[in-house]
Write a protein that holds these residues in place. Structure first.
Motif, PDB file in Angstrom:
ATOM      1  N   CYS A 125     -71.801 -17.472   8.549  1.00  0.00           N
ATOM      2  CA  CYS A 125     -71.977 -17.336   7.119  1.00  0.00           C
ATOM      3  C   CYS A 125     -72.711 -15.940   6.865  1.00  0.00           C
ATOM      4  O   CYS A 125     -73.608 -15.731   7.477  1.00  0.00           O
ATOM      5  N   ASN A 184     -74.304 -14.982   4.308  1.00  0.00           N
ATOM      6  CA  ASN A 184     -75.145 -14.867   3.223  1.00  0.00           C
ATOM      7  C   ASN A 184     -76.544 -14.190   3.669  1.00  0.00           C
ATOM      8  O   ASN A 184     -77.384 -13.238   2.941  1.00  0.00           O
ATOM      9  N   HIS A 196     -69.627 -25.438   2.967  1.00  0.00           N
ATOM     10  CA  HIS A 196     -70.934 -24.725   3.082  1.00  0.00           C
ATOM     11  C   HIS A 196     -71.010 -23.738   2.061  1.00  0.00           C
ATOM     12  O   HIS A 196     -72.230 -23.533   1.464  1.00  0.00           O
ATOM     13  N   GLU A 197     -70.116 -22.777   2.039  1.00  0.00           N
ATOM     14  CA  GLU A 197     -70.353 -21.758   0.964  1.00  0.00           C
ATOM     15  C   GLU A 197     -70.357 -21.938  -0.266  1.00  0.00           C
ATOM     16  O   GLU A 197     -71.131 -21.564  -1.240  1.00  0.00           O
ATOM     17  N   HIS A 251     -73.990 -22.700  -1.157  1.00  0.00           N
ATOM     18  CA  HIS A 251     -74.762 -21.497  -1.570  1.00  0.00           C
ATOM     19  C   HIS A 251     -74.259 -21.121  -3.182  1.00  0.00           C
ATOM     20  O   HIS A 251     -75.386 -20.777  -3.844  1.00  0.00           O
ATOM     21  N   HIS A 304     -79.594 -22.069   3.625  1.00  0.00           N
ATOM     22  CA  HIS A 304     -79.531 -22.514   4.798  1.00  0.00           C
ATOM     23  C   HIS A 304     -80.555 -23.805   5.043  1.00  0.00           C
ATOM     24  O   HIS A 304     -81.747 -23.430   4.489  1.00  0.00           O
ATOM     25  N   TYR A 346     -75.212 -24.813  10.801  1.00  0.00           N
ATOM     26  CA  TYR A 346     -74.009 -23.879  11.406  1.00  0.00           C
ATOM     27  C   TYR A 346     -73.322 -24.697  12.495  1.00  0.00           C
ATOM     28  O   TYR A 346     -72.520 -24.012  13.324  1.00  0.00           O
TER      29      TYR A 346
HETATM   30 ZN   LIG Z   1     -74.426 -19.687   4.733  1.00  0.00          ZN
END
Ligand SMILES: [Zn+2]
Length: 456
Positions: A28, A30, A263-264, A267, A273, A327
């Protein structure tokens, strides 16, 4: 940026029957993006820190409100989703052409609806001490079927163009090129009403990054409010269906179950995280995700582990490596916690920056009925969501024959004859029904107008 993969032998209760897969270290973007954005413009640091304080304060206030409220349970809300795909013809061919894109979109929506409502079968293998923490966001992601101008869309638009995600160093021009038609990408639909997902080729020149998600608050704090939404690499888009042509090729290992978007979107709904905001490899036990029920964690867990797995920050039951905001990869993800769900739900509650996304279920309806009858009926439903009783008002009551309310399995739960209308208003009472989404069919002599309503 790291750029390597590890082949891992996987075992243990969390893994079920899987054997092995290659694992991405930087799934990711970010943290990398944040670092690049802040170093390119140090004045953003103040706005960013204020954003962290504000988003936590909002979530805490929301939690207090929920715990004080007699009506704790909220109904399912509908969020219209628009996919913008910008790929070359060669890249489109790699994922099965337009048919492959459509299959991936459908499977992708199914995955996020499953994961965000805790319906994923693999919750069965959440380690026992973490099971009581499983959170359910009660949200229904549906493809948008109306464009902002009211005309029809499939919920997916494709631009055949050689747009490569152009990296972090050129912030903000590099990161937002996918999100601007004038720069070769595709403009978002009104991001106060639609959740925008861009599918591009991030991976080819950016190591192993598979996605980047910006919440409306985060994008605003970084001075680019139009950037709200998710960038998804085309190799981590949708869920692989083995053996189906156009649907089983070209998936990144460890990212073939559609959970990069799970996951995204975390965010997007202001989660960080699980180990905090530091880049992979530089974590510590001070930096945290500010969520009360996730164990402290030093750094990213870049491969699946066997419970209990401890680190320098947490002994005993150890870290929650199977959390969507770690992750470990698609095969090993299992849950968001209740605390994470509270943080996310605060953004779509009244006053939250993503609240508008929940207020336009009509954008998920095909405008096939949007014709003269739709205009003549001038139909309004209020309040929506409702706690039980709601009113339907019409521009022309004389032509109303009947109102039927159906649940999502198609069973009729209420029916009102047009003769029972009070002037140009019909009142419906759903108090004896389960919370959820209902279809309201209003039959006029000239045709039928359909709406959705959420019962909370
Ligand atoms: Zn992430």
């Amino acid at each position: 940026m790291r750029k390597f993969s590890l082949a891992l032998a996987l075992s243990g209760m969390v893994m079920g029957g899987n054997t092995a897969f290659a694992q991405h270290t930087e799934r990711c973007g970010n943290d990398i993006f944040l670092k690049a954005a802040l170093s390119s413009n140090p004045s953003l640091e103040v706005a960013y820190k204020q954003y962290l304080v504000d988003s936590k304060a909002k979530a805490d206030a929301f939690e207090r409100e929920m715990s004080n409220s007699a009506q704790k349970a909220t109904g399912t809300v509908i969020i219209p989703v628009m996919f913008h795909v910008i790929l070359t013809q060669e890249e489109i061919d790699k994922i099965g052409g337009i048919a492959g894109i459509n299959k991936r979109v459908i499977s992708q929506l199914d995955v996020i609806n499953t994961d965000y409502n805790a319906r994923n079968a693999d919750t069965a293998t959440i380690p026992t001490p973490f099971k009581p923490l499983l959170g359910n966001m009660n949200v229904n992601f549906q493809l948008a079927h109306r464009k902002p101008d009211g005309t029809v869309t499939s919920g997916v638009e494709v631009r055949v163009a050689p747009l490569l995600f152009s990296g972090y160093s050129s912030y903000p021009s590099g990161s937002d090129s996918a999100k601007k038609t004038s720069k070769g990408g595709l403009d978002p639909y009104d991001n106060t009403k639609y959740l925008n997902i861009w599918v591009v080729n991030i991976n080819s020149d950016n190591g192993n990054v598979l996605g980047i998600g910006y919440s409306p608050d985060f994008a605003a704090a970084l001075g680019a409010p139009d950037n709200a939404g998710v960038l998804l690499d085309f190799s981590a888009f949708g869920k692989r269906t083995p053996g189906v042509p156009g649907f089983s090729e070209f998936y990144e290992s460890g990212a073939d179950k559609g959970r990069t978007l799970t996951h995204e979107l975390g965010h997007f709904f202001t989660l960080w995280h699980i180990w905090g905001n530091t880049a992979v490899g530089s974590g510590n036990c001070t930096d945290d995700d500010d969520i009360g029920d996730t164990p402290k964690q030093k750094d990213a867990t870049t491969s699946c582990q066997t419970f209990p797995y401890t680190d320098a920050c947490t002994a005993g039951n150890g870290i929650m490596f199977m959390n969507y905001m770690d992750y470990v990869g698609d095969a090993c993800y299992r849950l968001f916690t209740k605390g994470q769900v509270t943080r996310m739900a605060s953004t779509i509650s009244n006053g939250g920056t993503a609240y508008g996304l929940t207020q336009h279920p009509e954008l998920t309806m095909y405008p096939t009925a949007v014709s003269s009858i739709e205009e003549k009926a001038n139909l309004n439903i209020f309040p929506n969501p409702t706690t039980g009783v709601f009113d339907i008002s019409f521009g022309n009551a004389r032509s109303l024959k009947e109102v039927r309310v159906l649940n999502m399995t198609g069973q009729m739960v209420s029916k009102v004859n047009g003769a029972q209308a009070n002037g140009n208003t019909v009142r419906i009472d759903l108090n004896n029904n389960a919370k959820g989404i209902y279809i309201v069919q209003c039959q006029f002599e000239e045709g039928t107008v359909v709406r959705k309503i959420t019962l909370q």
